[in-house]
Design a protein around this motif. Structure first.
Motif, short mmCIF file in Angstrom:
data_model
loop_
_atom_site.label_atom_id
_atom_site.label_comp_id
_atom_site.label_asym_id
_atom_site.label_seq_id
_atom_site.Cartn_x
_atom_site.Cartn_y
_atom_site.Cartn_z
N ASP A 188 6.21 33.84 57.70
CA ASP A 188 7.64 33.69 57.41
C ASP A 188 8.08 32.23 57.51
O ASP A 188 8.83 31.74 56.67
N ILE A 189 7.60 31.53 58.53
CA ILE A 189 8.01 30.14 58.72
C ILE A 189 7.45 29.26 57.61
O ILE A 189 8.09 28.28 57.18
N GLU A 190 6.27 29.60 57.10
CA GLU A 190 5.68 28.83 56.00
C GLU A 190 6.45 29.07 54.71
O GLU A 190 6.67 28.13 53.93
N LEU A 191 6.88 30.31 54.49
CA LEU A 191 7.68 30.60 53.30
C LEU A 191 9.03 29.90 53.37
O LEU A 191 9.50 29.35 52.37
N LEU A 192 9.62 29.88 54.56
CA LEU A 192 10.89 29.18 54.73
C LEU A 192 10.73 27.69 54.46
O LEU A 192 11.59 27.07 53.81
N ARG A 193 9.64 27.11 54.93
CA ARG A 193 9.40 25.69 54.69
C ARG A 193 9.25 25.43 53.19
O ARG A 193 9.74 24.42 52.66
N LYS A 194 8.59 26.35 52.49
CA LYS A 194 8.42 26.20 51.04
C LYS A 194 9.76 26.35 50.33
O LYS A 194 10.06 25.62 49.37
N GLU A 195 10.59 27.30 50.79
CA GLU A 195 11.93 27.47 50.21
C GLU A 195 12.77 26.22 50.42
O GLU A 195 13.51 25.79 49.52
N LYS A 196 12.65 25.62 51.60
CA LYS A 196 13.38 24.38 51.87
C LYS A 196 12.94 23.28 50.89
O LYS A 196 13.77 22.57 50.32
N ASP A 197 11.63 23.16 50.68
CA ASP A 197 11.10 22.10 49.83
C ASP A 197 11.49 22.30 48.36
O ASP A 197 11.76 21.34 47.65
N GLU A 198 11.52 23.56 47.90
CA GLU A 198 11.70 23.81 46.47
C GLU A 198 13.13 24.17 46.07
O GLU A 198 13.50 24.01 44.90
N CYS A 199 13.93 24.67 47.02
CA CYS A 199 15.25 25.17 46.65
C CYS A 199 16.41 24.30 47.13
O CYS A 199 17.50 24.35 46.54
N THR A 200 16.20 23.52 48.18
CA THR A 200 17.32 22.76 48.76
C THR A 200 17.92 21.79 47.76
O THR A 200 19.15 21.67 47.66
N ALA A 201 17.08 21.08 47.01
CA ALA A 201 17.60 20.09 46.06
C ALA A 201 18.48 20.75 45.00
O ALA A 201 19.50 20.19 44.58
N ILE A 202 18.09 21.95 44.56
CA ILE A 202 18.89 22.66 43.55
C ILE A 202 20.26 23.02 44.12
O ILE A 202 21.30 22.81 43.48
N LEU A 203 20.27 23.56 45.35
CA LEU A 203 21.55 23.93 45.97
C LEU A 203 22.41 22.70 46.21
O LEU A 203 23.64 22.75 46.05
N LYS A 204 21.80 21.59 46.60
CA LYS A 204 22.57 20.37 46.84
C LYS A 204 23.17 19.83 45.54
O LYS A 204 24.27 19.26 45.54
N THR A 205 22.46 20.02 44.44
CA THR A 205 23.01 19.61 43.14
C THR A 205 24.24 20.44 42.80
O THR A 205 25.28 19.91 42.38
N ILE A 206 24.15 21.76 43.00
CA ILE A 206 25.31 22.63 42.76
C ILE A 206 26.47 22.22 43.65
O ILE A 206 27.61 22.07 43.20
N SER A 207 26.18 22.03 44.93
CA SER A 207 27.22 21.67 45.90
C SER A 207 27.89 20.36 45.52
O SER A 207 29.13 20.25 45.54
N HIS A 208 27.10 19.37 45.17
CA HIS A 208 27.66 18.07 44.79
C HIS A 208 28.54 18.19 43.55
O HIS A 208 29.63 17.60 43.49
N GLN A 209 28.10 18.97 42.58
CA GLN A 209 28.88 19.11 41.35
C GLN A 209 30.19 19.85 41.59
O GLN A 209 31.20 19.56 40.94
N ILE A 210 30.19 20.80 42.52
CA ILE A 210 31.44 21.49 42.86
C ILE A 210 32.39 20.53 43.57
O ILE A 210 33.57 20.42 43.22
N ASN A 211 31.87 19.81 44.56
CA ASN A 211 32.73 18.92 45.36
C ASN A 211 33.25 17.73 44.56
O ASN A 211 34.30 17.17 44.91
#
Length: 277
Positions: free
Chosen positions: A178-201
């Protein structure tokens, strides 16, 4: 004899408004267009078959927000403790996070969104869409404008009044802990969510003109590790323990004061009786 087919170029409706550049809307789609002179009004324009243009005016109440300490005009920034940055919008504070106590995040990668219920109510009669459709719309937005190769899937985690929380997940992999999958989700998904967040703000044009996603006003991304979740829950438990101890101490103090008062009252009564005799 070989035949060739030609692809027709996309056709667009043209929206013309005074003192604004022309807005192009592709046939079969719609766009939210804002007025430069009217902060509370916009239009939802649709380009139908045969390039038929239809526009509907959308005006939210131009209402301020008030707190015990300050007054905020419509569309002005604000801040609330534990909720992050906010926006006064039509008499309500739209904040990045829900109120404290309305959510607990487990381990994961999350997109926190504040939306306007007033906007949603104005748009729904013309789109038949509501905030519950936002996850699918955001997934399409990611594929169209951010990353069409990503395996990150957006799922609804929590919904409260004018706030939703979306989790970003990767397909389950039995080879990973589980912790390895979470680390992979952080590496692959965080940038996408931050792009959405930045564009909203920052009121990015593509999001602000979207017929549904324009209801979102504030956003933040949080990555939660399991140990931080345990610490937060432990902190809540410790806080509850402290409250119990304080409550017990208060009760003991009141009991002591009551006993002392009774003793003093008895002593005073006995003194008066002695004087009388």
């Amino acid at each position: 004899m070989a035949t060739t087919t030609t692809t027709q170029p996309p056709r667009n409706c043209v929206v013309q408004r005074p003192y604004q550049s022309d807005q192009l809307i592709r046939e079969g789609s719609s766009k939210r267009i804002y007025s430069l002179d009217d902060a509370e009004c916009s239009e939802l324009c649709s380009c139908g078959e045969a390039l038929t243009l239809t526009c509907h005016a959308l005006c939210v109440p131009f209402a301020p927000c008030r707190t015990a300490l300050a007054f905020y005009s419509h569309a002005s920034p604000a801040y609330q403790a534990f909720r992050g940055r906010c926006l006064c919008y039509s008499g309500r504070f739209i904040c990045m996070k829900p109120p404290l106590g309305e959510y607990i995040l487990p381990g994961g990668v999350f997109l926190l969104l504040g939306y306007s219920a007033a906007d949603e109510a104005l748009l729904r009669p013309h789109t038949n869409l509501g905030v519950q459709d936002a996850v699918r719309a955001l997934q399409q937005y990611v594929t169209t404008y951010i990353d069409n190769q990503t395996q990150c899937t957006l799922t609804l985690f929590n919904m409260t009044e004018e706030n939703i929380i979306i989790a970003a997940r990767l397909p389950h992999d039995g080879k990973l802990k589980d912790i390895e999958l979470l680390r992979k989700e952080k590496d692959e998904c965080t940038a996408i969510l931050k792009t959405i967040s930045h564009q909203i703000n920052t009121e990015h044009n593509e999001l602000q003109s979207h017929r549904l996603l324009s209801i979102f006003k504030m956003s933040e991304v949080e990555v939660i590790w399991p140990e931080s979740t345990s610490a937060a829950q432990s902190g809540h438990g410790q806080a509850r323990g402290c409250h119990r101890l304080l409550h017990l101490a208060l009760l003991l103090s009141l009991a002591y004061l009551s006993t002392t008062t009774l003793r003093m009252s008895d002593a005073s009564r006995q003194g008066r009786l002695g004087l009388a005799t």
